[in-house]
Write an enzyme that holds these catalytic residues in place. Structure first.
Site, PDB file in Angstrom:
ATOM      1  N   ASN A  10       0.841  -1.193   0.000  1.00  0.00           N
ATOM      2  CA  ASN A  10       0.000   0.000   0.000  1.00  0.00           C
ATOM      3  C   ASN A  10       0.881   1.250   0.000  1.00  0.00           C
ATOM      4  O   ASN A  10       1.515   1.568   1.002  1.00  0.00           O
ATOM      5  CB  ASN A  10      -0.909  -0.022   1.242  1.00  0.00           C
ATOM      6  CG  ASN A  10      -1.755   1.222   1.356  1.00  0.00           C
ATOM      7  OD1 ASN A  10      -1.934   1.969   0.394  1.00  0.00           O
ATOM      8  ND2 ASN A  10      -2.281   1.458   2.552  1.00  0.00           N
ATOM      9  N   TRP A  11       0.885   1.974  -1.120  1.00  0.00           N
ATOM     10  CA  TRP A  11       1.724   3.168  -1.238  1.00  0.00           C
ATOM     11  C   TRP A  11       1.171   4.368  -0.487  1.00  0.00           C
ATOM     12  O   TRP A  11       1.856   5.383  -0.347  1.00  0.00           O
ATOM     13  CB  TRP A  11       1.883   3.543  -2.716  1.00  0.00           C
ATOM     14  CG  TRP A  11       2.771   2.625  -3.488  1.00  0.00           C
ATOM     15  CD1 TRP A  11       3.421   1.519  -3.016  1.00  0.00           C
ATOM     16  CD2 TRP A  11       3.111   2.720  -4.871  1.00  0.00           C
ATOM     17  NE1 TRP A  11       4.140   0.918  -4.011  1.00  0.00           N
ATOM     18  CE2 TRP A  11       3.974   1.636  -5.176  1.00  0.00           C
ATOM     19  CE3 TRP A  11       2.768   3.614  -5.880  1.00  0.00           C
ATOM     20  CZ2 TRP A  11       4.504   1.442  -6.443  1.00  0.00           C
ATOM     21  CZ3 TRP A  11       3.279   3.409  -7.153  1.00  0.00           C
ATOM     22  CH2 TRP A  11       4.146   2.339  -7.434  1.00  0.00           C
ATOM     23  N   LYS A  12      -0.066   4.265  -0.033  1.00  0.00           N
ATOM     24  CA  LYS A  12      -0.715   5.385   0.659  1.00  0.00           C
ATOM     25  C   LYS A  12      -0.657   6.645  -0.218  1.00  0.00           C
ATOM     26  O   LYS A  12      -0.843   6.549  -1.423  1.00  0.00           O
ATOM     27  CB  LYS A  12      -0.094   5.590   2.034  1.00  0.00           C
ATOM     28  CG  LYS A  12      -0.152   4.315   2.890  1.00  0.00           C
ATOM     29  CD  LYS A  12       0.185   4.534   4.326  1.00  0.00           C
ATOM     30  CE  LYS A  12       0.043   3.218   5.088  1.00  0.00           C
ATOM     31  NZ  LYS A  12       0.219   3.391   6.538  1.00  0.00           N
ATOM     32  N   HIS A 103      -9.671   0.740   5.286  1.00  0.00           N
ATOM     33  CA  HIS A 103      -8.377   0.913   5.938  1.00  0.00           C
ATOM     34  C   HIS A 103      -8.535   1.814   7.163  1.00  0.00           C
ATOM     35  O   HIS A 103      -9.327   2.751   7.168  1.00  0.00           O
ATOM     36  CB  HIS A 103      -7.367   1.515   4.952  1.00  0.00           C
ATOM     37  CG  HIS A 103      -5.953   1.451   5.429  1.00  0.00           C
ATOM     38  ND1 HIS A 103      -5.439   2.333   6.354  1.00  0.00           N
ATOM     39  CD2 HIS A 103      -4.939   0.604   5.106  1.00  0.00           C
ATOM     40  CE1 HIS A 103      -4.176   2.042   6.580  1.00  0.00           C
ATOM     41  NE2 HIS A 103      -3.853   0.983   5.842  1.00  0.00           N
ATOM     42  N   GLU A 105      -6.885   4.154   8.349  1.00  0.00           N
ATOM     43  CA  GLU A 105      -6.652   5.585   8.141  1.00  0.00           C
ATOM     44  C   GLU A 105      -7.882   6.267   7.562  1.00  0.00           C
ATOM     45  O   GLU A 105      -8.191   7.418   7.908  1.00  0.00           O
ATOM     46  CB  GLU A 105      -5.436   5.780   7.230  1.00  0.00           C
ATOM     47  CG  GLU A 105      -4.140   5.354   7.891  1.00  0.00           C
ATOM     48  CD  GLU A 105      -2.997   5.150   6.915  1.00  0.00           C
ATOM     49  OE1 GLU A 105      -1.884   4.833   7.373  1.00  0.00           O
ATOM     50  OE2 GLU A 105      -3.212   5.290   5.693  1.00  0.00           O
ATOM     51  N   GLU A 183      -5.377  -5.597  10.709  1.00  0.00           N
ATOM     52  CA  GLU A 183      -4.407  -4.552  11.001  1.00  0.00           C
ATOM     53  C   GLU A 183      -4.707  -3.935  12.369  1.00  0.00           C
ATOM     54  O   GLU A 183      -5.546  -3.049  12.492  1.00  0.00           O
ATOM     55  CB  GLU A 183      -4.392  -3.467   9.917  1.00  0.00           C
ATOM     56  CG  GLU A 183      -5.737  -2.847   9.575  1.00  0.00           C
ATOM     57  CD  GLU A 183      -5.598  -1.494   8.884  1.00  0.00           C
ATOM     58  OE1 GLU A 183      -4.475  -1.068   8.583  1.00  0.00           O
ATOM     59  OE2 GLU A 183      -6.643  -0.853   8.675  1.00  0.00           O
ATOM     60  N   GLY A 189       2.909   1.856  12.917  1.00  0.00           N
ATOM     61  CA  GLY A 189       3.776   3.020  13.057  1.00  0.00           C
ATOM     62  C   GLY A 189       4.028   3.454  14.484  1.00  0.00           C
ATOM     63  O   GLY A 189       4.438   4.584  14.731  1.00  0.00           O
ATOM     64  N   SER A 226       2.544  -2.847  10.741  1.00  0.00           N
ATOM     65  CA  SER A 226       3.953  -2.431  10.626  1.00  0.00           C
ATOM     66  C   SER A 226       4.848  -3.578  10.164  1.00  0.00           C
ATOM     67  O   SER A 226       5.837  -3.941  10.809  1.00  0.00           O
ATOM     68  CB  SER A 226       4.465  -1.863  11.951  1.00  0.00           C
ATOM     69  OG  SER A 226       3.770  -0.681  12.292  1.00  0.00           O
ATOM     70  N   GLY A 247       2.711  -1.280   4.479  1.00  0.00           N
ATOM     71  CA  GLY A 247       2.517   0.151   4.284  1.00  0.00           C
ATOM     72  C   GLY A 247       3.799   0.897   3.985  1.00  0.00           C
ATOM     73  O   GLY A 247       4.283   0.906   2.855  1.00  0.00           O
TER      74      GLY A 247
END
Length: 267
Positions: A10-12, A103, A105, A183, A189, A226, A247
């Site tokens: 996942n490049w975010k 996700h 986020e 997740e 992170g 992570s 990520g």
């Protein structure tokens, strides 16, 4: 029968230019040799602005490569006055195979509710694309670990019940097109990381829930807290863990190469 391990990168919200995106994607290029296709699949989920260009790189994401394209989000309607949104059909016509939904986020920063996520899951499955549904508890107590894991299971059970509502009505093969990514939000992170043993317990629970509540057999569940080249081997060597959602490490060229190399050695 060996189960294919899936690596979702996942490049975010990165990189910041198309030239960087193209250069980064080439580091994932791994031609299929021998029976490698049956062992793992690599999915690159890039920002939507790059998908149309990356899909044209047939030497990287073509039929003779183990790399597939994924989207980081989707809308739950196929057409209409929804400014800024992207439909499942648009993604499918671009050659996208996977879609990340729910996700942590997006749940946190963009206010995505379980109701919205459920609509997206149903729309993507109906379009014949593969769903990567993200679930996970926000916190865990190190001191009261046993009770905390029990609370985490209840939290995830409620997420699954809401996010997969009416999924049994889908006529397509849900078990083949639904992937769950566990997740744990607290492990993303942060200073704490999940252990392979605890992650395995949670993933087994998720699979049991998918079986008992939704009659989804042979479900695939990934780990996504992570993950990097230092710990991915410890997670992937557990047969019940079907892959990883990666990520930050997915933007580091050397990390990508190490992760793929490590995963390739795990049968």
């Amino acid at each position: 029968m060996s189960v294919k391990k899936i690596l979702i990168f996942n490049w975010k919200m990165a990189p910041q230019s198309l030239s960087e995106a193209k250069r980064l994607l080439t580091n994932y290029k791994r031609p299929i040799t021998n029976n490698e296709e049956n062992k793992k699949e690599i999915v690159v989920a890039s920002p939507s602005v790059y998908l149309v260009y990356l899909s044209s790189l047939s030497s990287v994401v073509g039929r003779k490569s183990s790399v597939k394209l994924g989207a980081q989000d989707v809308f739950y309607e196929n057409s209409g006055a929804y400014t800024g949104e992207i439909s499942p059909k648009m993604l499918k016509n671009l050659g996208v195979k996977y879609v990340i939904i729910g996700h942590s986020e997006r749940r946190k920063y963009l206010g995505e509710t379980d109701e919205m996520i459920n609509k997206k899951v149903l729309a993507v499955l109906k379009a014949g694309l593969k769903v990567i549904l993200c679930v996970g508890e926000p916190t865990r107590s190190i001191k009261y670990k046993v009770e905390s894991i029990k609370q985490a299971k209840n939290y995830i059970k409620k997420q699954l019940e809401k996010d997969l509502k009416k999924v049994s009505n889908i006529k397509y093969q849900v078990s083949r097109n639904l992937i769950v990514a566990y997740e744990p939000v607290w492990a993303i992170g942060g200073s704490h990381s999940d252990t392979p043993e605890d992650a395995l317990e949670m993933i087994k629970y998720i699979k049991q829930t998918l079986n008992s509540k939704f009659y989804i057999l042979n479900s695939r569940v990934l780990y996504g807290g992570s993950v990097n080249s230092k710990n991915i081997g410890d997670f992937l060597k557990r047969p019940e863990i079907d892959g990883a959602l990666i990520g930050h490490a997915s933007l580091k060229v050397e990390e990508v190469k190490k992760i793929i190399e490590i995963a390739s050695k795990i049968v």
